[in-house]
Design a protein around this motif. Sequence first.
Motif, PDB file in Angstrom:
ATOM      1  N   TYR A 267       0.820  -1.209   0.000  1.00  0.00           N
ATOM      2  CA  TYR A 267       0.000   0.000   0.000  1.00  0.00           C
ATOM      3  C   TYR A 267       0.860   1.268   0.000  1.00  0.00           C
ATOM      4  CZ  TYR A 267      -3.308  -3.613   1.216  1.00  0.00           C
ATOM      5  OH  TYR A 267      -4.054  -4.772   1.195  1.00  0.00           O
ATOM      6  N   GLU A 269       2.826   3.119  -2.673  1.00  0.00           N
ATOM      7  CA  GLU A 269       3.152   3.199  -4.085  1.00  0.00           C
ATOM      8  C   GLU A 269       4.561   3.730  -4.341  1.00  0.00           C
ATOM      9  OE1 GLU A 269       0.452   4.140  -2.667  1.00  0.00           O
ATOM     10  OE2 GLU A 269      -1.300   3.318  -3.711  1.00  0.00           O
ATOM     11  N   LYS A 290      -0.450   3.559 -12.080  1.00  0.00           N
ATOM     12  CA  LYS A 290      -1.908   3.431 -12.173  1.00  0.00           C
ATOM     13  C   LYS A 290      -2.309   2.013 -12.556  1.00  0.00           C
ATOM     14  CE  LYS A 290      -6.052   5.068 -11.988  1.00  0.00           C
ATOM     15  NZ  LYS A 290      -6.628   5.469 -10.662  1.00  0.00           N
ATOM     16  N   GLU A 293      -1.952  -0.106  -9.461  1.00  0.00           N
ATOM     17  CA  GLU A 293      -3.031   0.210  -8.522  1.00  0.00           C
ATOM     18  C   GLU A 293      -4.333  -0.475  -8.934  1.00  0.00           C
ATOM     19  OE1 GLU A 293      -3.380   4.405  -8.344  1.00  0.00           O
ATOM     20  OE2 GLU A 293      -1.472   4.720  -7.313  1.00  0.00           O
ATOM     21  N   ARG A 296      -4.180  -4.061  -8.016  1.00  0.00           N
ATOM     22  CA  ARG A 296      -4.376  -4.239  -6.565  1.00  0.00           C
ATOM     23  C   ARG A 296      -5.853  -4.132  -6.203  1.00  0.00           C
ATOM     24  NH1 ARG A 296      -1.901   0.266  -2.832  1.00  0.00           N
ATOM     25  NH2 ARG A 296      -3.649   1.352  -3.814  1.00  0.00           N
TER      26      ARG A 296
END
Length: 436
Positions: A267, A269, A290, A293, A296
């Motif tokens: 968590y 980045e 991105k 993310e 995830r």
Amino acid sequence: MQKTKELPFEYNVSSVAELLKFAEMCPEAESKQPVDLMDWQKFILSMLIGWRNADDGQKRFSKSIISVARHNGKTYLMSIVLCYAFLIESIGRNNLQFLVSSIDAKQSAQLMSYVKETLSTLFTAEELRNRPNPFYQYNEDIGVDLKGLNTSSDMIIAKNTRNRIVRITFNSGTYDGFHFTTAIGDEFGSPKANDHKKLNSITSGQTMGVKSPQFIRISTAYEDPNVEFHQTELAVLESVERDYKRDPDYFNYLVLNWSQDNDDETYKENTWAKSNPLVNLPGQREKFLKSIENERSSSLVSASINSFKNKSMNQWLQTNDNSYVTLDDIESAVINDFDIVGREVYVGFDGSIGGDNSAIAFVYPYQENGEYKFHIEQYSWIPWHDNGSIEAKERADGLPYRELAKKGFCEVEPEPGVIDYESIFKWINAYIDDHQ
């Protein structure tokens, strides 16, 4: 110090410069144009090619493991290595064999496709990077059929030298009878590539008079940490950490791993370049972050966060999504002062002969504050006959059995390295008698 008795190797700068110059001409798969390699990519190539035996000049690292998160260009980088070996390192040599392999047909076809596209571009482009291309029409000199590079064939042959690149799928093919100069195993961290006999058939073939052999395995992390790929990583890491011993068994192993350091970084980045070094590619950072993310988020929704940690964070986990208990559960249950004397006990035994370990488990049922619980202890006997030596057994399993024996967790069987059931039976009786 290099070129000493303690470190009988040297770093050949000219070999590195030659490979990096070649890499500048190799097209990237998506754009089909040569691209500038990042420093971490140059580092991989430099380590593979630069370190040499001081006495004969052959490559030091005959066995290499390279691990990085997915979508970071591992396959592209290995196509450069293989094409360089096929075109440059083979000059003046005949009947050489090179391997492209992966866990299934689809993955091995991708690496083979990269190799074919690279060779095709090198053979047909008059200029690369606005400079004359020294490999233009070189295929005519060595006898590679350009039409064959546009097919799905499993082999690339230089007819004039009989040098060839062979594609073999791990779970459906065989490596017997081959003597590979350079062998690439793509996604060999998968549990599907955990057949020790097949892995050994690749390296054993390379010992048959092959000059400067290399077996390079590339992979992301997988859900099962007990595979040979990861166990070798751990064994080499342990060897590096006790560098004062200068263990010659690991002098020829190279392990390069880009991964997150802990779960918390899933968590964070700003740390993701540790496992995804392409994050730092100029102009691509926001797009790349991105994308990760989004992966995830999808994994959280589908309750597959461990898979995300495997593939996108390149973390080997101790448990998978379907585990009954986690590693944290086990560690929090450790009791160092449990009194076993005089208790009711259930004893389980798992036997073997010359390869797998034999083990005994003691399970003590008891109550604490009205709650039923179980205390568990275990002890092992370590055979090594099938491996040839205890040193080989430790390397294969990635565990320092002799050190663990000193700590009282197991015992190593003496010559000839097979399980002695009579001594185990006596040990069990003595242990039960001693603890009533």
